[in-house]
Design an enzyme around this catalytic site. Structure first.
Site, PDB file in Angstrom:
ATOM      1  N   SER A  50     -78.551 -68.113  -0.631  1.00  0.00           N
ATOM      2  CA  SER A  50     -79.452 -69.017  -1.350  1.00  0.00           C
ATOM      3  C   SER A  50     -78.998 -69.165  -2.799  1.00  0.00           C
ATOM      4  O   SER A  50     -78.290 -68.311  -3.340  1.00  0.00           O
ATOM      5  CB  SER A  50     -80.881 -68.482  -1.313  1.00  0.00           C
ATOM      6  OG  SER A  50     -80.985 -67.367  -2.170  1.00  0.00           O
ATOM      7  N   ASP A  84     -78.009 -72.076   1.118  1.00  0.00           N
ATOM      8  CA  ASP A  84     -79.432 -72.315   1.384  1.00  0.00           C
ATOM      9  C   ASP A  84     -80.168 -72.698   0.096  1.00  0.00           C
ATOM     10  O   ASP A  84     -79.921 -72.129  -0.964  1.00  0.00           O
ATOM     11  CB  ASP A  84     -80.019 -71.018   1.961  1.00  0.00           C
ATOM     12  CG  ASP A  84     -81.409 -71.192   2.528  1.00  0.00           C
ATOM     13  OD1 ASP A  84     -81.745 -72.292   2.998  1.00  0.00           O
ATOM     14  OD2 ASP A  84     -82.173 -70.191   2.520  1.00  0.00           O
ATOM     15  N   ASP A 106     -82.049 -78.923  -1.401  1.00  0.00           N
ATOM     16  CA  ASP A 106     -83.499 -78.803  -1.566  1.00  0.00           C
ATOM     17  C   ASP A 106     -83.977 -79.694  -2.712  1.00  0.00           C
ATOM     18  O   ASP A 106     -83.941 -79.306  -3.872  1.00  0.00           O
ATOM     19  CB  ASP A 106     -83.853 -77.340  -1.826  1.00  0.00           C
ATOM     20  CG  ASP A 106     -85.356 -77.119  -1.960  1.00  0.00           C
ATOM     21  OD1 ASP A 106     -86.115 -78.116  -1.971  1.00  0.00           O
ATOM     22  OD2 ASP A 106     -85.772 -75.953  -2.050  1.00  0.00           O
ATOM     23  N   GLU A 136     -84.853 -80.971   3.028  1.00  0.00           N
ATOM     24  CA  GLU A 136     -86.270 -80.633   3.096  1.00  0.00           C
ATOM     25  C   GLU A 136     -87.081 -81.779   2.533  1.00  0.00           C
ATOM     26  O   GLU A 136     -86.739 -82.380   1.528  1.00  0.00           O
ATOM     27  CB  GLU A 136     -86.495 -79.352   2.295  1.00  0.00           C
ATOM     28  CG  GLU A 136     -87.942 -79.079   1.983  1.00  0.00           C
ATOM     29  CD  GLU A 136     -88.166 -77.654   1.528  1.00  0.00           C
ATOM     30  OE1 GLU A 136     -87.379 -76.775   1.919  1.00  0.00           O
ATOM     31  OE2 GLU A 136     -89.128 -77.428   0.797  1.00  0.00           O
ATOM     32  N   HIS A 178     -92.680 -69.091   2.924  1.00  0.00           N
ATOM     33  CA  HIS A 178     -91.667 -68.139   2.462  1.00  0.00           C
ATOM     34  C   HIS A 178     -92.286 -66.793   2.117  1.00  0.00           C
ATOM     35  O   HIS A 178     -93.443 -66.711   1.710  1.00  0.00           O
ATOM     36  CB  HIS A 178     -90.972 -68.687   1.211  1.00  0.00           C
ATOM     37  CG  HIS A 178     -89.900 -69.690   1.502  1.00  0.00           C
ATOM     38  ND1 HIS A 178     -89.715 -70.823   0.775  1.00  0.00           N
ATOM     39  CD2 HIS A 178     -88.941 -69.716   2.459  1.00  0.00           C
ATOM     40  CE1 HIS A 178     -88.691 -71.504   1.259  1.00  0.00           C
ATOM     41  NE2 HIS A 178     -88.199 -70.858   2.282  1.00  0.00           N
ATOM     42  N   HIS A 206     -88.193 -72.495   8.153  1.00  0.00           N
ATOM     43  CA  HIS A 206     -88.058 -71.543   7.038  1.00  0.00           C
ATOM     44  C   HIS A 206     -89.235 -70.585   7.096  1.00  0.00           C
ATOM     45  O   HIS A 206     -90.241 -70.848   7.734  1.00  0.00           O
ATOM     46  CB  HIS A 206     -88.045 -72.294   5.697  1.00  0.00           C
ATOM     47  CG  HIS A 206     -86.770 -73.038   5.449  1.00  0.00           C
ATOM     48  ND1 HIS A 206     -85.998 -72.829   4.340  1.00  0.00           N
ATOM     49  CD2 HIS A 206     -86.125 -73.981   6.184  1.00  0.00           C
ATOM     50  CE1 HIS A 206     -84.934 -73.618   4.386  1.00  0.00           C
ATOM     51  NE2 HIS A 206     -84.988 -74.339   5.494  1.00  0.00           N
ATOM     52  N   ASN A 228     -84.680 -69.538  10.084  1.00  0.00           N
ATOM     53  CA  ASN A 228     -84.279 -68.860   8.848  1.00  0.00           C
ATOM     54  C   ASN A 228     -85.099 -67.593   8.629  1.00  0.00           C
ATOM     55  O   ASN A 228     -86.333 -67.651   8.631  1.00  0.00           O
ATOM     56  CB  ASN A 228     -84.523 -69.773   7.640  1.00  0.00           C
ATOM     57  CG  ASN A 228     -83.530 -70.912   7.542  1.00  0.00           C
ATOM     58  OD1 ASN A 228     -82.744 -71.150   8.455  1.00  0.00           O
ATOM     59  ND2 ASN A 228     -83.558 -71.604   6.425  1.00  0.00           N
ATOM     60  N   VAL A 229     -84.399 -66.494   8.409  1.00  0.00           N
ATOM     61  CA  VAL A 229     -85.074 -65.220   8.181  1.00  0.00           C
ATOM     62  C   VAL A 229     -84.461 -64.524   6.965  1.00  0.00           C
ATOM     63  O   VAL A 229     -83.246 -64.328   6.910  1.00  0.00           O
ATOM     64  CB  VAL A 229     -84.941 -64.287   9.410  1.00  0.00           C
ATOM     65  CG1 VAL A 229     -85.621 -62.946   9.145  1.00  0.00           C
ATOM     66  CG2 VAL A 229     -85.515 -64.935  10.663  1.00  0.00           C
ATOM     67  N   THR A 231     -86.943 -62.438   4.337  1.00  0.00           N
ATOM     68  CA  THR A 231     -87.855 -61.377   3.893  1.00  0.00           C
ATOM     69  C   THR A 231     -87.877 -60.169   4.830  1.00  0.00           C
ATOM     70  O   THR A 231     -87.861 -59.023   4.377  1.00  0.00           O
ATOM     71  CB  THR A 231     -89.281 -61.957   3.761  1.00  0.00           C
ATOM     72  OG1 THR A 231     -89.219 -63.039   2.829  1.00  0.00           O
ATOM     73  CG2 THR A 231     -90.259 -60.922   3.258  1.00  0.00           C
TER      74      THR A 231
END
Ligand SMILES: [Zn+2]
Length: 281
Positions: A50, A84, A106, A136, A178, A206, A228-229, A231
């Protein structure tokens, strides 16, 4: 196997009806762990960097980006590297020059018309270079983007956005947000089915850390392609590091990094199984 392109990995997943796990990398141990987890279950995987993580690395993409590409190259499963949540066009250019084959632009914090205009421009630049482009759709006039609690993607608007921008994939909001620390997201699978029927490109979820394994499978069966993973990997990493530190006076970082890395690998493997990822790529 080894370094692949995101476009090829996604096409393969669509042809075989499974989801692709896209996992956020923080440091090199994350990248090693994610690929090891994918190798354990023999599934293709995406390593995601990211813009926030690049910022953490003193604003330098090359050191961590090249490490991810090298880890992908030596993998026994197909791995691609993805940028990302990029808001900087310069960073997109740098990623492409480095050998990264896909990115998510984004523009969700921009006013709708500017999001469309800028996404269209970046997508056309990327397509000219063979890249796979995700974007997005922000809320109309909103500032927070679609990955906040309660946000939902409007199917008509999603169709229009994809037509205008010509992106290859769209991040949609169906109930995740998120940085969820609990797996308590309530997915709107009816909305997902409507989006899948209306939107002509693969859909991206996400904030998937907040989703149970059962619902990850349900989401993929209802049409979600890229999962998307981030955390959840950080949660298990920090948990394992904390436990290891509690049990030792050692000052060798490897003593606590190794269990952190193992915890990420097993989590990645478990999620890839939940989304039905299979092998043969
Ligand atoms: Zn995201």
């Amino acid at each position: 196997v080894g370094l692949s392109t995101t476009g090829d990995i996604i096409s393969h997943a669509i042809a075989r009806n499974f989801g692709i796990g896209a996992f956020n990398v923080i440091g090199i141990e994350h990248a090693e762990a994610i690929v090891a987890g994918a190798e354990q279950v023999r599934a293709p995987v995406l390593l995601q960097l990211s813009e926030n993580t690049i910022r953490f690395h003193f604003g330098q993409l090359a050191p961590i980006g090249l490490a991810c590409l090298a880890i992908a190259r030596s993998s026994t499963v197909a791995v691609s590297v993805h940028l990302d949540h990029a808001t900087s066009v310069e960073l997109c250019h740098e990623a492409q020059a480095l050998g990264i084959t896909s990115l998510m632009f984004d523009g969700s914090t921009l006013p709708y018309d500017r999001n469309v205009a800028e996404t269209m421009q970046v997508a056309s630049w990327g397509h000219a270079r063979g890249m796979w482009m995700e974007a997005e759709l922000g809320e109309i006039g909103g500032k927070a983007g679609v990955h906040v609690p309660g946000a939902r993607t409007n199917p008509d608007q999603a169709v229009k956005f994809v037509e205008q921008t010509r992106v290859d994939a769209l991040a949609v909001a169906i109930g995740t947000s998120h940085a969820m620390l609990e797996r308590s997201a309530k997915l709107d699978l009816a909305l997902l089915a409507r989006l899948r029927d209306a939107v002509p490109v693969p859909l991206v979820m996400h904030g998937s850390s907040g989703v149970t394994d059962d619902d990850l499978g349900n989401a993929v069966r209802a049409g979600m392609v890229k999962i998307n993973v981030g955390t959840q990997l950080n949660q298990v990493f920090v948990g394992a590091v904390r436990t290891a530190l509690d049990g030792t006076d050692s000052v060798d970082p490897r003593v606590f990094m190794a269990p952190g890395r193992d915890a990420i690998s097993s989590t990645v493997g478990r999620i890839l199984v939940a989304i039905g990822a299979d092998t043969d790529l």
